[in-house]
Design a protein around this motif. Structure first.
Motif: not given
Lengths: 159, 159, 159, 159, 159, 159
Positions: B73, B76-77, B80, B93-101, B151
């Protein structure tokens, strides 16, 4: 039950949970956490996101939402952190799917997270499976403010 | 070009960009940011995630990865946040898809984010469309450490 | 205009502006920033200045100004930081002149900075000139709370 | 009296005080310090103690004490820190006795510390003695919220 | 001499010093303070200045100065804070003149501040005068890294 | 055993443990925690204790201990916080006895806490007893750096 008398030296907060141990539909819930102005200021400071939505109370008054709101990444990070109470050496965090910001979180809102095991599936990595946890973040009015699906890559027993 | 002479009062860093203005495959890249021990300690403090992967240098020495690593996180933060340089009043900001580490981020690694407009699609909210930005986070060795799809819900012109 | 489609890889937020490019009387204005209790506590922590003017709400009640106020160095630092939106590889910060604290900044006040190019002059360093920016910091009541003159040492074209 | 004219280079805030110099029943009092929400959030972050007593305003409303309260270790740390105004190269902190939390400290309370030399006694370390300081921490209603005894190991003159 | 036995209740760290009490050429020196990576990260977070000079170790390697450096406002704020050891109810901070950044301050450098009373002059505010303190900030190699002149507006005796 | 499948909604990390439930000589051990430069800088900032023992690397080099060390209150606070993993609604923290600083904690040291129930005794408050926990804080070389006795005021069953 976990109590201070039964804990052995060195294993406090660490428990091995294998892929087979996860039970579909099992749920757990975190403690509550009030999102404060401090959290927003610190998160702006950590991320460099000083957008007026978070940092300019005067500008916010002119908007529909009226009040400074938490960064999406703040609510997400705090929610994920709240679930991190038990170290499982068998699992690593693989990623997140369908993270959605459903409602704004304002200063003074108190969030809690409900975690539900929603799916278990195979994974190409030998000896491992993928466990999907649904995270639902609620505020004090029981409104869902954020949802996401956490993917855990977990060792199988005997692997 | 943006320069200090052309900026008018009050509009610095704020630009209206409508759904129609986003161009598929357009890219931008952020400044670099070194992830420090301080970032990890602050993020643990903000989220309450004090897992030994982040906070116990001795335990990390006994693991394959050897070194304390950034929380997922956190990376990611920060990533972003690094993209948050221009306020667009037309987008939320609507959201996020397919966040991968994909790879661990260690103390001292320097990350940068490449943003690519990968998709534009309709949305049920009248007068709006969905813009998908792919975020790719690289370290100083040009390795991709994190990816996700952002998104954005964006107003259409004349809506 | 700066927009996400026109930005090329690697040059986001970095623009070369030479001494000749600065235009007298040109102005720009920053986003607003609410000064919070958090900011004051963090600044006390960073500087070690725990004077009761900033940290003792009870003592402040007994004074003319009644309320805890921001450190002068806090307002100055936040104001200067708010102007730091564009990296100019041709310029270095040389110093500040006539920094004045005109009115106290209280918790909850929102400040914004207006920057005006007020002077361009020669400098002994070959190939460079000095650009003077006037910073005026306003609160939400349009009162000027702080002023200062920022001196930038800037490369000349072809130097 | 300490004033800016009498201070010599390099010795500001450093004074040698030997065991013999401490006078029984001598007292001093610190400046006041308001305990803020920020302090609690930062202390939770530093210690990892996110108990709802400190971090969940909604849960606190359901308890007798109604309001989020400072961690005991926060009040103790801030109180001890407030007494740290003068470096004495002859003394080291040996420990604390009878630390008691007498009343909760809430957000917005302002504390001050009264320090009284209550005891001087021999110590097995040659050339040293033990000085006991009683710390009493008061809030703005003159209620004692915390007490403890600080043990200082101090060099004797000519040792 | 200031010692714990002579201090009376309530007046610790507070001393009234009038305009007439300031002596030209009197000097004092602060304790040393190591500027850490933490300080830079926190200052970036407080000010929003995430310029690569402070936050991108890889980019710094490509520059003449090689290493991440402290923000000018950080060195200034820490230096000013270090001088804030004694509350003088007769004085208010009026501003600063001729603030100059003479050398970069890098992570791990230790600074100390020498304060010299360089000027006393009349001021239009009845019953007050202006005292000028020169602040010189040195690093551990005795190099001057920052200078500025602090203007204090101070009450006259009997005013 | 605590696992994610058995946890019911709302009771994660909360367990009622009555006076009678505590077993003499039972022990538990916390996760490890590396004390960082960041922790020291933040603790100085929270407490206002900027003594050179913690903040001046150059001065420390001239002392026997050579290196900046953690504040006693920092080690104590982090140690106590590390034990705060389970909310027990039946217990309140009453205070601490015999807190002793046995060895310095330096930047990079990793501490862990062993908690042993050493005593149970009556208390004047009806329906309650006092439980004494011994906290022993070890560094990565198994040296004891801090000890103290935590007093818990705990409800009796049926009280």
């Amino acid at each position: 039950m976990r109590d201070p008398n039964q804990q052995k030296s060195g294993d406090c907060n660490v428990t091995e949970i294998y892929f087979e141990d996860y039970v579909l539909d099992a749920t757990r819930e975190t403690l509550g956490r009030t999102i404060t102005e401090t959290d927003i200021v610190l998160h702006a400071g950590q991320t460099g996101d000083f957008f007026p939505h978070h940092m300019d109370a005067e500008w916010c008054k002119t908007q529909d939402f009226k009040l400074r709101m938490a960064h999406g990444t703040l609510t997400f990070s705090v929610a994920v952190g709240a679930t991190a109470t038990l170290v499982n050496p068998c699992a690593v965090s693989y990623g997140y799917d369908r993270l959605r910001f459903l409602k704004p979180v304002f200063i003074g809102d108190t969030i809690r997270v409900k975690v539900t095991i929603t799916e278990k599936r195979d994974h190409k990595l030998p000896g491992h499976g993928l466990v999907c946890e649904q995270l639902e973040v609620f505020n004090q009015r029981k409104e869902t403010v954020l949802v996401c699906t956490h993917l855990l890559l977990v060792k199988r027993r005997g692997a």
